[in-house]
Design a protein around this motif. Sequence first.
Motif, PDB file in Angstrom:
ATOM      1  N   PHE A 245      21.849 -42.358  44.003  1.00 31.67           N
ATOM      2  CA  PHE A 245      22.142 -43.762  43.667  1.00 31.67           C
ATOM      3  C   PHE A 245      22.295 -43.942  42.165  1.00 31.67           C
ATOM      4  O   PHE A 245      23.194 -44.644  41.697  1.00 31.67           O
ATOM      5  N   VAL A 246      21.403 -43.300  41.425  1.00 33.57           N
ATOM      6  CA  VAL A 246      21.477 -43.424  39.965  1.00 33.57           C
ATOM      7  C   VAL A 246      22.806 -42.864  39.468  1.00 33.57           C
ATOM      8  O   VAL A 246      23.492 -43.472  38.645  1.00 33.57           O
ATOM      9  N   THR A 247      23.179 -41.693  40.001  1.00 26.62           N
ATOM     10  CA  THR A 247      24.446 -41.086  39.582  1.00 26.62           C
ATOM     11  C   THR A 247      25.611 -42.009  39.893  1.00 26.62           C
ATOM     12  O   THR A 247      26.556 -42.151  39.106  1.00 26.62           O
ATOM     13  N   LEU A 248      25.526 -42.630  41.060  1.00 24.70           N
ATOM     14  CA  LEU A 248      26.576 -43.557  41.447  1.00 24.70           C
ATOM     15  C   LEU A 248      26.691 -44.690  40.434  1.00 24.70           C
ATOM     16  O   LEU A 248      27.785 -45.067  40.005  1.00 24.70           O
ATOM     17  N   GLY A 249      25.518 -45.215  40.042  1.00 25.86           N
ATOM     18  CA  GLY A 249      25.516 -46.284  39.046  1.00 25.86           C
ATOM     19  C   GLY A 249      26.147 -45.816  37.753  1.00 25.86           C
ATOM     20  O   GLY A 249      26.935 -46.535  37.121  1.00 25.86           O
ATOM     21  N   MET A 250      25.838 -44.576  37.365  1.00 23.98           N
ATOM     22  CA  MET A 250      26.412 -44.063  36.132  1.00 23.98           C
ATOM     23  C   MET A 250      27.928 -43.910  36.268  1.00 23.98           C
ATOM     24  O   MET A 250      28.677 -44.129  35.302  1.00 23.98           O
ATOM     25  N   LEU A 251      28.372 -43.511  37.453  1.00 26.32           N
ATOM     26  CA  LEU A 251      29.811 -43.399  37.677  1.00 26.32           C
ATOM     27  C   LEU A 251      30.491 -44.752  37.488  1.00 26.32           C
ATOM     28  O   LEU A 251      31.543 -44.857  36.862  1.00 26.32           O
ATOM     29  N   HIS A 252      29.853 -45.784  38.050  1.00 32.22           N
ATOM     30  CA  HIS A 252      30.409 -47.119  37.874  1.00 32.22           C
ATOM     31  C   HIS A 252      30.543 -47.455  36.406  1.00 32.22           C
ATOM     32  O   HIS A 252      31.567 -47.966  35.946  1.00 32.22           O
ATOM     33  N   MET A 253      29.481 -47.142  35.662  1.00 33.71           N
ATOM     34  CA  MET A 253      29.516 -47.462  34.234  1.00 33.71           C
ATOM     35  C   MET A 253      30.607 -46.673  33.544  1.00 33.71           C
ATOM     36  O   MET A 253      31.326 -47.191  32.692  1.00 33.71           O
ATOM     37  N   ALA A 254      30.734 -45.404  33.941  1.00 36.00           N
ATOM     38  CA  ALA A 254      31.745 -44.572  33.314  1.00 36.00           C
ATOM     39  C   ALA A 254      33.138 -45.106  33.613  1.00 36.00           C
ATOM     40  O   ALA A 254      34.048 -44.978  32.805  1.00 36.00           O
ATOM     41  N   LEU A 255      33.271 -45.744  34.763  1.00 32.06           N
ATOM     42  CA  LEU A 255      34.561 -46.303  35.121  1.00 32.06           C
ATOM     43  C   LEU A 255      34.815 -47.641  34.433  1.00 32.06           C
ATOM     44  O   LEU A 255      35.850 -48.253  34.628  1.00 32.06           O
ATOM     45  N   GLY A 256      33.832 -48.116  33.693  1.00 35.65           N
ATOM     46  CA  GLY A 256      34.033 -49.358  32.965  1.00 35.65           C
ATOM     47  C   GLY A 256      33.418 -50.558  33.646  1.00 35.65           C
ATOM     48  O   GLY A 256      33.448 -51.655  33.104  1.00 35.65           O
ATOM     49  N   ALA A 257      32.845 -50.355  34.806  1.00 39.26           N
ATOM     50  CA  ALA A 257      32.229 -51.492  35.487  1.00 39.26           C
ATOM     51  C   ALA A 257      30.740 -51.504  35.170  1.00 39.26           C
ATOM     52  O   ALA A 257      29.901 -51.164  35.988  1.00 39.26           O
ATOM     53  N   GLN A 258      30.449 -51.849  33.935  1.00 35.13           N
ATOM     54  CA  GLN A 258      29.058 -51.825  33.486  1.00 35.13           C
ATOM     55  C   GLN A 258      28.175 -52.699  34.348  1.00 35.13           C
ATOM     56  O   GLN A 258      27.096 -52.305  34.780  1.00 35.13           O
ATOM     57  N   PHE A 259      28.692 -53.881  34.588  1.00 34.75           N
ATOM     58  CA  PHE A 259      27.899 -54.856  35.338  1.00 34.75           C
ATOM     59  C   PHE A 259      27.538 -54.310  36.710  1.00 34.75           C
ATOM     60  O   PHE A 259      26.379 -54.315  37.135  1.00 34.75           O
ATOM     61  N   ILE A 260      28.568 -53.781  37.400  1.00 32.20           N
ATOM     62  CA  ILE A 260      28.310 -53.231  38.728  1.00 32.20           C
ATOM     63  C   ILE A 260      27.330 -52.069  38.645  1.00 32.20           C
ATOM     64  O   ILE A 260      26.434 -51.912  39.478  1.00 32.20           O
ATOM     65  N   GLY A 261      27.474 -51.278  37.597  1.00 35.26           N
ATOM     66  CA  GLY A 261      26.568 -50.143  37.441  1.00 35.26           C
ATOM     67  C   GLY A 261      25.122 -50.596  37.368  1.00 35.26           C
ATOM     68  O   GLY A 261      24.247 -50.073  38.055  1.00 35.26           O
ATOM     69  N   PHE A 262      24.871 -51.605  36.540  1.00 35.66           N
ATOM     70  CA  PHE A 262      23.488 -52.059  36.404  1.00 35.66           C
ATOM     71  C   PHE A 262      22.991 -52.748  37.662  1.00 35.66           C
ATOM     72  O   PHE A 262      21.832 -52.582  38.049  1.00 35.66           O
ATOM     73  N   VAL A 263      23.900 -53.489  38.302  1.00 31.83           N
ATOM     74  CA  VAL A 263      23.494 -54.120  39.555  1.00 31.83           C
ATOM     75  C   VAL A 263      23.139 -53.052  40.579  1.00 31.83           C
ATOM     76  O   VAL A 263      22.145 -53.145  41.302  1.00 31.83           O
ATOM     77  N   GLN A 264      23.956 -52.005  40.576  1.00 30.51           N
ATOM     78  CA  GLN A 264      23.685 -50.893  41.489  1.00 30.51           C
ATOM     79  C   GLN A 264      22.298 -50.310  41.221  1.00 30.51           C
ATOM     80  O   GLN A 264      21.492 -50.131  42.136  1.00 30.51           O
ATOM     81  N   LEU A 265      21.993 -50.046  39.941  1.00 28.84           N
ATOM     82  CA  LEU A 265      20.686 -49.492  39.598  1.00 28.84           C
ATOM     83  C   LEU A 265      19.583 -50.452  40.025  1.00 28.84           C
ATOM     84  O   LEU A 265      18.596 -50.071  40.641  1.00 28.84           O
ATOM     85  N   LEU A 266      19.787 -51.713  39.676  1.00 31.43           N
ATOM     86  CA  LEU A 266      18.751 -52.709  39.945  1.00 31.43           C
ATOM     87  C   LEU A 266      18.463 -52.795  41.430  1.00 31.43           C
ATOM     88  O   LEU A 266      17.315 -52.727  41.871  1.00 31.43           O
ATOM     89  N   VAL A 267      19.524 -52.917  42.205  1.00 34.52           N
ATOM     90  CA  VAL A 267      19.325 -53.130  43.632  1.00 34.52           C
ATOM     91  C   VAL A 267      18.869 -51.844  44.305  1.00 34.52           C
ATOM     92  O   VAL A 267      17.923 -51.841  45.081  1.00 34.52           O
ATOM     93  N   TYR A 268      19.521 -50.745  43.947  1.00 29.53           N
ATOM     94  CA  TYR A 268      19.221 -49.534  44.704  1.00 29.53           C
ATOM     95  C   TYR A 268      17.916 -48.889  44.290  1.00 29.53           C
ATOM     96  O   TYR A 268      17.135 -48.487  45.128  1.00 29.53           O
TER      97      TYR A 268
END
Lengths: 172, 103, 406, 218, 393, 165
Positions: F37-60
């Motif tokens: 899950f953490v890696t997924l969040g980092m992928l989101h951030m790397a793709l430029g979706a910072q917000f989604i990345g942090f939401v992913q971390l927070l929720v997951y």
Amino acid sequence: MGITAKNFIASYTKPESLITEEYPEEKPKLPENNRNFPFLVFDDDPDAGLRCVSCKICERECPPQCIYIVQERDENGRPVKQPKVFDIDISVCMSCQICVEVCPFDAIKMDQEYELSSLDRFDPLIHDRQRLSKSNEYYHSIHPAEAAAVDAVLAEKAARKAGNKKAADNES
Amino acid sequence: MITLPAILALSAALFATGLGIALIRRNAILIFIGIELMFGAGVLNFVAFWRFSPDPEALTGILFAMFTIAIAAAEISVGLALVILIYRHHQTPELDAANRLRG
Amino acid sequence: MTALSGTIPVFASLEGAPIALKAWILGMLENMGMPEPFLMLVSIQLSILGFFSVFLLLFVLASWFERKILARIQNRRGPNRVGPAGLLQPIADGIKMLTKEDIVPVAADKVLHACAPVLIILPAFLAMAILPYGKNMTPVELEVGILLFFAVSTATELAVFMAGWASLNKFSMLGAMRAVAQILSYELPLILAATSVVMITGSLSLTAMVEAQGGYLLGILPNWHVFTPWGFAAFAMFFISALAESNRTPFDLPEGESELVAGHMTEYSGFKYALFFISEYLGLYVVCGFAVALFLGGWQAPLPFLTFIPSWIWFFAKILCLVFVAMWIRGTFPRVRVDHLMNFAWKFVIPLGVMVLVSAAVWHLAGRGPLGWILSLPPLLIPYWLMARAYGRNYDAGGRVYRFAE
Amino acid sequence: MNALSTESIAARVREAVPEAEVELIPNKGPSGQDSLLIGAAKAVEIAAFLRDDPELRFDYASNVTGVDWPERVVKERVTATEEVDGETKEGKKVVETKIPGFLEAVYHLYSMERKHGPLVVRLRTGDRENNVTLPSLTPVYRGAEFQEREVYDLYGIRFDGHPDLRRLLMWENFADYPMRKDYTPPDDYEYEPTPHDAVLEKAKRHQADDGCGKGDPA
Amino acid sequence: MNPPSETGSPSPNPAESPRYRTAGYDSDAQLLEVSLGPQHPSTHGVFRMNVALDGEDVVKLKPVFGYLHRNHEQIAEQVSYLGSMPYTDRLDYFCSLSNNWAYAAAVEKLAGIDVPERAEYIRVITSELTRLVNHTSFLGFMLSDMGAWGTVLMYAFREREKILDLFESLTGSRMMGNYMRFGGCRCDLPPGWLEQARKVVDGYPAFLDEMESLIATNEIVISRTQRIGRLPADKAVNGSMTGPCLRASGVNYDIRKVDRYGIYDRFEFRVPLGDHGDCYDRLMIRFLEMRETLKILRPALRDIPEGPVMDPKARQRNLRPPEGEAYARVEAPKGELGFYLISDASDKPYRYRVRPPSLINLTLLEDLCLGEKIADVMVILGTIDIVLGEVDR
Amino acid sequence: MNATAYILLGILLIASGTGAAVLRNPVHSGLSAVVAFVTLGMLHMALGAQFIGFVQLLVYIGAVAILAVFAILLTRPEASHLPCLRPLRRAVAGAVTAGLVLAALLIAIFRSPSLNREPGPVAEAPVAEIGELLMTTHLLPLQTIGVLLTAALIGAVLFASTNHS
């Protein structure tokens, strides 16, 4: 929270509210009655002046049995009123003062020395006769009132003894 | 620069892993985790498509990703409650032991 | 900077000192002909090094500070042997911790047991990166700063859980279960309290939040959020939840030594234990830092004529004040019980948090002013009063009357 | 005890509990705390009566303990007349009475309601070896629970009807009953050398055994 | 010494007895068995409780004793009457002077020795000061058990220290008094002692006020003690609970009032009684008792007569009480402390028995704790106020 | 997005996902999934979706992972007598199925011509705009999600608190 704040501030403003004693630098003043471990009183000479006559009452009465006495014998094997061995195992002693109470000769008293810790269980903590013997002056210095009373009683006893002797001399 | 198919392939792999977990584990909770990984793959797809979309200002992918995460959270909260319930009945979280629907 | 800063050049130069130092080093490197990517790397490294060292220093200070404060509250002297006024005590502690035997229980899950202390210290460092330490002194400018804080702080509970579970000790397990339940419960009020600020500021960035609190009402009263009705309630909530989140007394149930020995840290020793210790203090600093940034105006000076003092000094001064309050609380209150803690979170703080949101919304609409005050107070006070009455009925808090027999 | 003498209590008990064996044991000492010896058969009923009788209300078992009375020989000088060779001689003679050993459980009962007491109640076992079972008064006095366990632990009286009769202070595998008069401590301690010769001897012996002596006694 | 083990109990299986059945838990799968102690921060010594938990709720609790067992009674039966006196100090090492008094009273009853008036006063004064010491440190420990990081403990010890200084200057030792003797006290009060004691007593109400505002009105303390560990009066009586715990349940039974031993009938004091029998009442009763104790101390320090402190006829060495037995009890700070002695006219007691309040008050520990949270166990154990030296003897 | 980062994150993601599938101890599996899950969040951030990345971390991490691991603990799987995986035949069947699905997806992905396009001009998703869109265009979905979450919460509480004994 007010109370703790008050104490917090008071610890800076009122020095007397700090209760810690900084031990090695300032030592507590011991009250006269303070007792720790027993010692033997001698009057003038540390060897011959020892008041102990090795009657072994204290050895018998000592609740944890920490006193060990062997009576001195002279060349002929007759007992002498002197302890040859007088050991106190202060790691067993519980400072109860019963030896002092039962001693009819005021020979054993309580010391106030407390810095006795050592790394070795045996040698420094089994006090032998030599280490136990302390002068009457020392006794006076730690328990002045009590020592004075004891001296008075002893003097009276001596006087009575002398009187008796004189009377006996007179009679004969 | 990474291309869109590469990310999609990664997401597919993640999806397959999640599916594998769901299929080969006994423990109901781990099955849920597998499902969550599959959700995650979906979210990754949304984000990737947003990133490579011709009109990224619309932010549709991002919003869909958010909704997916929320739905996944709702799903697992109910799911875990169910698992606890099943556990109370059967004294085990294993689904094989709980294959009867009667309590 | 007001005119005063001109008269006191020391402060003026201090204001930008950390940045200037960094710029000077970078400039020197540039003159030496270093390539651009390398310079960027060095720049980041310098920023990291800066707050790393500052916070490690603060941690070292904190353990001394805490011991001193607790001791003084308890009428003791506190550390006074190692160094002047015991200041070197933390170093002595560190040496002691490092030289202690590292014990891993035979039955423990060794990998997780070793991972947990490392993992627990990470969130604190990560969260530090986005704190605005002063004017233009945020190491990592992040648009969603506050989200990062919440995202990484949840990792703490994972680490605590790992520590408790991997130790294979019943006390550890119980402590970990408590910790997870507690952190999970208090995460929510923490987010609610922060959300109110986000609502008012309209941004997730901490720098923006601090800047929104600049300026002074009537020329004296700072525009800090804590001086508004919703802000005060949110600050109280945030601070309480932050204490719970960082396992500080009176919410230190996970390690509650009187019932659980040391909770999740029972089976740790030596340096790993020290890491837990460090993370506790760093966590305290971080949550206090966030409280300062969110509610206490960040690096803004409390009074207009005090702005000549550099902003980062204000920031750290405020943090230290909050840390002091946390230690003061620790010296005063006994630990709450685990079910009370949960009830407090779910039945009191969270409903109140929702009302804080309502109040903040009202404030946002009614505007800063008398109308805002009048309208935003009732949604806070009425539920507070009702809930206090409802829960207070369970206890004879007013004192009991005792019979006496002659 | 103001109004109620031990004798009158004994009488009341006899009246209330049929077939109760109650015997008054006088106390010769200055304390004058006489005690009642009650038979084991009816002990629980008697205790319940003592607890519930509205005038006695001994509702509080203060102290429960055991006493060990090993077998002993009481020598008593009695004046006896003896016929020797047709003559009646009067003379002192030492009569030896052998009193078989027994264990005793002593209960000190007070009344919290009426604030009188103590009433000392004794229960005796048949002997010290096999016949050591007594009825437990824990069902009547909950407060006796740990104390009866302690008596069981230290004296070996088995209490019948006790809810949880385990050793209290000694460990489970401990074999002996350390408060009995004939108890001799097993010679398995790790003696520390002291000035006493006897202990020193033992210490030397034990340290010679384990070979890794904790410091040389010499 | 081997630790007492749980297995192989020779007696009826405890699990079969109805009281110990954990009702409603058909399998042990949900229960977590925890051994609290013997090395546990808040068991106040080497004391162990086997606790079974369902989540945080206690469903079973078994105290295990004996880690500190030294067969005090056997030792006392092998030394002279006087020789046991220092050992009584070590029973409840917070209250050595009350223990002394109880033992001295038992021997005096056994041998028929009178106590001179001044000694009676000294006994009352010292034993009431002991009560202050005990209750004060009780408050400190209690709050430490709740996790208050020793602040209250430090305040309590600050105050206790003053009384211990008094004890030191009187008996020579801070905690191991070994002060009372059969027929009186070992030595007279040192000069100036009474003034010093008066000063301490006069300063005490302020300290109590401070403590009360720190503890009794603290919301967390209230929520952690009120309605926790409730003990109804009839159960308390039947379980032989004594001391403040009994009175917190509302039973008016104070041995100072009931037996009127010593010279307690000369002092006017009241017995505080609680109505709820919960931890808060047990806490508050101790506060109130300390205030009553001050009411005893003030007149006692004022009225103490001159005179000898020892009965001249009494002998300490070679005391051979006549054949017989005696049971004497005093209201020690923790409850009824009794000594039961049987003499066979030799210089050693034939039977020497201590009725330890700490041990017997623990009888009801399990009943108090069942259904409460694990954190409450510590509070309940704290309010019962045990000292392991007395429990294990 | 950097190729090295992609490879590293991808390897980590798949490795931890596989770890979750095969690790014996359910707690280890759960924690391994957390890494995924953490890696997924980092992928989101790397793709430029910072917000989604942090939401992913927070929720997951904050909610899902903790709840899952907590539930694993509550249900004490280590007391179970069954092995952690399904019977071998079924496990192999599951793995094969997953592999087939992967293959199908990969074929679809790489054969689709429409996917070969360049990334859009924005590097980062602006948070303020997300908020605005949520409150305007996507208000109805947002409200629906809110209702759904509330219903889920209530449902979960009801399920878990029902006392059948």
